[in-house]
Structures are given as C-alpha cells and as structure tokens.
Design an enzyme around this catalytic site. Structure first.
Site, PDB file in Angstrom:
ATOM      1  N   LYS A  81      -6.098  84.499 -62.267  1.00 19.82           N
ATOM      2  CA  LYS A  81      -5.841  83.639 -63.433  1.00 19.82           C
ATOM      3  C   LYS A  81      -5.318  84.445 -64.616  1.00 19.82           C
ATOM      4  O   LYS A  81      -4.338  84.075 -65.254  1.00 19.82           O
ATOM      5  CB  LYS A  81      -7.133  82.933 -63.898  1.00 19.82           C
TER       6      LYS A  81
ATOM      7  N   ARG B  84     -21.369  85.161 -58.644  1.00 17.97           N
ATOM      8  CA  ARG B  84     -20.313  84.501 -59.409  1.00 17.97           C
ATOM      9  C   ARG B  84     -19.529  83.521 -58.548  1.00 17.97           C
ATOM     10  O   ARG B  84     -19.099  82.467 -59.030  1.00 17.97           O
ATOM     11  CB  ARG B  84     -19.385  85.552 -60.028  1.00 17.97           C
TER      12      ARG B  84
ATOM     13  N   ARG C  15     -10.560  95.593 -58.795  1.00 12.55           N
ATOM     14  CA  ARG C  15     -10.076  95.358 -60.160  1.00 12.55           C
ATOM     15  C   ARG C  15     -10.508  96.499 -61.081  1.00 12.55           C
ATOM     16  O   ARG C  15     -11.638  96.951 -61.048  1.00 12.55           O
ATOM     17  CB  ARG C  15     -10.626  94.024 -60.689  1.00 12.55           C
TER      18      ARG C  15
ATOM     19  N   ARG D 278     -14.995  75.763 -67.550  1.00 17.37           N
ATOM     20  CA  ARG D 278     -15.614  76.213 -66.312  1.00 17.37           C
ATOM     21  C   ARG D 278     -16.694  75.242 -65.839  1.00 17.37           C
ATOM     22  O   ARG D 278     -17.322  75.488 -64.807  1.00 17.37           O
ATOM     23  CB  ARG D 278     -16.260  77.577 -66.545  1.00 17.37           C
TER      24      ARG D 278
ATOM     25  N   ARG E 292     -15.538  96.630 -64.051  1.00 22.08           N
ATOM     26  CA  ARG E 292     -16.439  95.866 -64.919  1.00 22.08           C
ATOM     27  C   ARG E 292     -17.822  95.786 -64.288  1.00 22.08           C
ATOM     28  O   ARG E 292     -17.938  95.671 -63.078  1.00 22.08           O
ATOM     29  CB  ARG E 292     -15.886  94.439 -65.095  1.00 22.08           C
TER      30      ARG E 292
HETATM   31  P1  ADP Z   1     -13.033  86.367 -64.229  1.00 18.21           P
HETATM   32  O1  ADP Z   1     -11.730  86.848 -64.821  1.00 18.21           O
HETATM   33  O2  ADP Z   1     -13.541  87.288 -63.192  1.00 18.21           O
HETATM   34  O3  ADP Z   1     -12.968  84.952 -63.786  1.00 18.21           O
HETATM   35  P2  ADP Z   1     -13.954  86.101 -66.928  1.00 18.21           P
HETATM   36  O4  ADP Z   1     -13.491  87.306 -67.643  1.00 18.21           O
HETATM   37  O5  ADP Z   1     -13.161  84.856 -67.082  1.00 18.21           O
HETATM   38  O6  ADP Z   1     -14.104  86.466 -65.383  1.00 18.21           O
HETATM   39  O7  ADP Z   1     -15.454  85.777 -67.308  1.00 18.21           O
HETATM   40  C1  ADP Z   1     -16.459  86.764 -67.236  1.00 18.21           C
HETATM   41  C2  ADP Z   1     -17.807  86.095 -67.478  1.00 18.21           C
HETATM   42  O8  ADP Z   1     -17.823  85.535 -68.808  1.00 18.21           O
HETATM   43  C3  ADP Z   1     -18.157  84.935 -66.562  1.00 18.21           C
HETATM   44  O9  ADP Z   1     -18.737  85.354 -65.339  1.00 18.21           O
HETATM   45  C4  ADP Z   1     -19.143  84.156 -67.444  1.00 18.21           C
HETATM   46  O10 ADP Z   1     -20.421  84.775 -67.459  1.00 18.21           O
HETATM   47  C5  ADP Z   1     -18.540  84.312 -68.827  1.00 18.21           C
HETATM   48  N1  ADP Z   1     -17.615  83.216 -69.156  1.00 18.21           N
HETATM   49  C6  ADP Z   1     -16.269  83.305 -69.371  1.00 18.21           C
HETATM   50  N2  ADP Z   1     -15.745  82.100 -69.643  1.00 18.21           N
HETATM   51  C7  ADP Z   1     -16.784  81.212 -69.624  1.00 18.21           C
HETATM   52  C8  ADP Z   1     -16.894  79.809 -69.813  1.00 18.21           C
HETATM   53  N3  ADP Z   1     -15.827  79.029 -70.071  1.00 18.21           N
HETATM   54  N4  ADP Z   1     -18.129  79.263 -69.706  1.00 18.21           N
HETATM   55  C9  ADP Z   1     -19.211  80.000 -69.437  1.00 18.21           C
HETATM   56  N5  ADP Z   1     -19.174  81.317 -69.222  1.00 18.21           N
HETATM   57  C10 ADP Z   1     -17.979  81.929 -69.312  1.00 18.21           C
HETATM   58  P1  ADP Z   2      -9.060  86.406 -62.735  1.00 14.90           P
HETATM   59  O1  ADP Z   2      -8.562  86.391 -64.147  1.00 14.90           O
HETATM   60  O2  ADP Z   2      -8.811  85.114 -62.001  1.00 14.90           O
HETATM   61  O3  ADP Z   2     -10.473  86.838 -62.619  1.00 14.90           O
HETATM   62  P2  ADP Z   2      -7.341  88.755 -62.414  1.00 14.90           P
HETATM   63  O4  ADP Z   2      -6.024  88.307 -62.930  1.00 14.90           O
HETATM   64  O5  ADP Z   2      -8.141  89.672 -63.235  1.00 14.90           O
HETATM   65  O6  ADP Z   2      -8.213  87.487 -61.934  1.00 14.90           O
HETATM   66  O7  ADP Z   2      -7.078  89.423 -60.989  1.00 14.90           O
HETATM   67  C1  ADP Z   2      -8.160  89.925 -60.181  1.00 14.90           C
HETATM   68  C2  ADP Z   2      -7.735  91.232 -59.499  1.00 14.90           C
HETATM   69  O8  ADP Z   2      -6.726  90.973 -58.526  1.00 14.90           O
HETATM   70  C3  ADP Z   2      -7.115  92.251 -60.466  1.00 14.90           C
HETATM   71  O9  ADP Z   2      -7.478  93.533 -60.002  1.00 14.90           O
HETATM   72  C4  ADP Z   2      -5.610  92.009 -60.345  1.00 14.90           C
HETATM   73  O10 ADP Z   2      -4.884  93.180 -60.659  1.00 14.90           O
HETATM   74  C5  ADP Z   2      -5.485  91.628 -58.870  1.00 14.90           C
HETATM   75  N1  ADP Z   2      -4.429  90.639 -58.601  1.00 14.90           N
HETATM   76  C6  ADP Z   2      -4.030  89.603 -59.386  1.00 14.90           C
HETATM   77  N2  ADP Z   2      -3.054  88.890 -58.782  1.00 14.90           N
HETATM   78  C7  ADP Z   2      -2.833  89.471 -57.576  1.00 14.90           C
HETATM   79  C8  ADP Z   2      -1.953  89.163 -56.486  1.00 14.90           C
HETATM   80  N3  ADP Z   2      -1.135  88.104 -56.501  1.00 14.90           N
HETATM   81  N4  ADP Z   2      -2.024  89.961 -55.394  1.00 14.90           N
HETATM   82  C9  ADP Z   2      -2.880  91.009 -55.343  1.00 14.90           C
HETATM   83  N5  ADP Z   2      -3.733  91.356 -56.335  1.00 14.90           N
HETATM   84  C10 ADP Z   2      -3.719  90.588 -57.452  1.00 14.90           C
END
Ligand code: ADP
Ligand code: ADP
Ligand code: ZN
Length: 213
Positions: A13, A171, A127, A88, A160
């Site tokens: 995302k 998660r 990541r 979420r 992280r």
């Molecule tokens: P990821 O990129 O792996 O999806 P995020 O960076 O979006 O993770 O979020 C990290 C953490 O921050 C989540 O696991 C949650 O604990 C919290 N978080 C982020 N956005 C929200 C939301 N909209 N509602 C509740 N918790 C959130």
């Molecule tokens: P989210 O915001 O949904 O948690 P991220 O954008 O942080 O996800 O991506 C999660 C991990 O996967 C990161 O290490 C990123 O560099 C990698 N990644 C993202 N898109 C791709 C893809 N299309 N193919 C392979 N790896 C990817």
C-alpha cells in the site's frame, strides 16, 4: 481525486500510495507514519499508540479518527489525497464518510492491493524502513543501493519492531478480522478497484493507474 489504499499489512500500500501521490499531485497520508512520528517525538499520542502497535493490534478508533479528519481538512487536501492505512475498521470508514458528507464530498476510489498471506510474511520480514524519512525498501525485491543505508537521506534502514515474525502473524489475523470487511463495504458503494499486488511494483502501479482512468 480522493483515494483509499486497502490491503493486508505488507501488501505494498505504502509503496503504491507514494507513487500515486506523486503522479496526481496529492498528499500521501499514512496513519502508520503519523503514529511512528509521534512515537519518535515521544508525544502522548505516540506513547499510547505504541502500546498497541508493538503488540500487532490496532490503535483504538478514538485515537485515530479525529487525527485523520483534521489532516484531510487541511488546505493541501483540497484537490484530494491518498489514504494509506486508514480506514482499517468499519467504524473508521463510517466516520470518514460522515465527515466528508458534511461538506457534500465522498471518496472516489478504494484500491485493494491483493497479496496472499504466504507472500506477506516474506514481504514484511524483508521490509527495511528509514526511521528518518519513512522510505521503505525490501532486502530482495527493492534493495537500497548501499546495504543498510537509505538512498534518499543516508540514514540507516531498519527492520520495524512490528515486522518481527511473532508480530506479523498477529497483524495478519487482525487484518482478516477487522480490515478485510472494508472490501465489501466499498464494493457496495461501487468504488472498489482490485489489483493483483503480487506482481512487480511497476506492474502493480500501471494496473492501478489504468483502473483510475
Ligand atoms: P503496514 O504498512 O504494515 O500496513 P502501518 O504502518 O500502516 O503498517 O501501521 C502500523 C501500525 O499502526 C498498525 O499495525 C496499527 O497498530 C497502527 N495503525 C496504523 N493505522 C491505523 C488505523 N487506521 N487504525 C488503527 N491502527 C492503525
Ligand atoms: P504496506 O504499506 O502495505 O504495509 P509496503 O509498501 O511497505 O506495504 O511494502 C511491504 C514490503 O514489500 C516492503 O519491503 C516493500 O519494499 C516491498 N514491496 C512493495 N511492493 C512490492 C512488489 N510489488 N513486489 C515485491 N516487493 C514489494
Ligand atoms: Zn531516509
């Protein structure tokens, strides 16, 4: 254009949202980044959010919704925004719709970046995130030019805390229980677009752009 990114943690995302923001000239709003910035600055919100984030749980809606509503009311959001990691939960989605409805607005698109769970574990384990500028890499698929160093700002990139294997499983469970129902919610509104997130990054992006046309 007002866009929501949906998808499991690690689906890509953030990676896609940054490119969308750049292409359409709209702000990228990541609730995870906002919480991490608050943790880094040791604010009260940061201290509260950290307790939940470290356990792989969602931060309660009370701490999350107002913060997003305030952010999207800012001037730079006039022409749209891309929300990454919000909503979420169904109550968060309803709060967003209600806030926009007050000014006669609504969301335009919800993009579901679809990646199977098996694939997610690998994405999150590999990541690496820059705690200074928020850039994200992957040790295999999207590596930094110099090992362990952010390409954009030269600071170290790290795994992280909540990307450690024991937290990733929690998660994913939380995602399936609380966030996945949003796919049906936006499908019903007629604004859902689904893309195959298991493809290479550039291909996922071109599919998204095509679906917004
Ligand atoms: P990821 O990129 O792996 O999806 P995020 O960076 O979006 O993770 O979020 C990290 C953490 O921050 C989540 O696991 C949650 O604990 C919290 N978080 C982020 N956005 C929200 C939301 N909209 N509602 C509740 N918790 C959130
Ligand atoms: P989210 O915001 O949904 O948690 P991220 O954008 O942080 O996800 O991506 C999660 C991990 O996967 C990161 O290490 C990123 O560099 C990698 N990644 C993202 N898109 C791709 C893809 N299309 N193919 C392979 N790896 C990817
Ligand atoms: Zn950086």
């Amino acid at each position: 254009m007002k866009i929501i990114m949906l998808g499991a943690p690690g689906a890509g995302k953030g990676t896609q949202a940054k490119q969308i923001a750049e292409k359409y000239g709209i702000p990228h709003i990541s609730t995870g980044d906002i919480f991490r910035a608050n943790i880094k600055n040791n604010t009260e919100l940061g201290r509260k959010a950290k307790e939940f984030m470290d356990q792989g749980l969602l931060v309660p809606d009370e701490l999350t919704c107002d913060l997003v509503m305030d952010r999207i009311a800012e001037d730079d959001c006039k022409n749209g925004f891309v929300l990454d990691g919000f909503p979420r939960t169904i109550p968060q989605a309803e709060a967003l719709d209600a806030a926009l409805a007050k000014t006669g607005q609504k969301m335009d698109f919800a993009i579901d970046v679809d990646v199977a769970d098996e694939n997610i574990v690998n994405r999150m384990g590999g990541r690496r995130a820059c705690l200074n500028c928020g850039a994200t890499y992957h040790i295999v698929s999207i590596p930094t030019k110099q090992e362990g160093i952010c390409d954009k700002c030269g600071n170290p990139v790290v795994l992280r805390d909540d990307d450690k294997p024991e937290t990733v499983q929690r998660r994913l469970t939380v995602y399936h229980e609380q966030t996945q129902p949003l796919i049906a919610y936006y499908k019903k509104q007629g604004i859902l677009k689904s893309v195959d997130g298991s493809q290479p990054m550039e291909k996922v992006f071109s599919n998204i752009v095509a679906s917004l046309a």
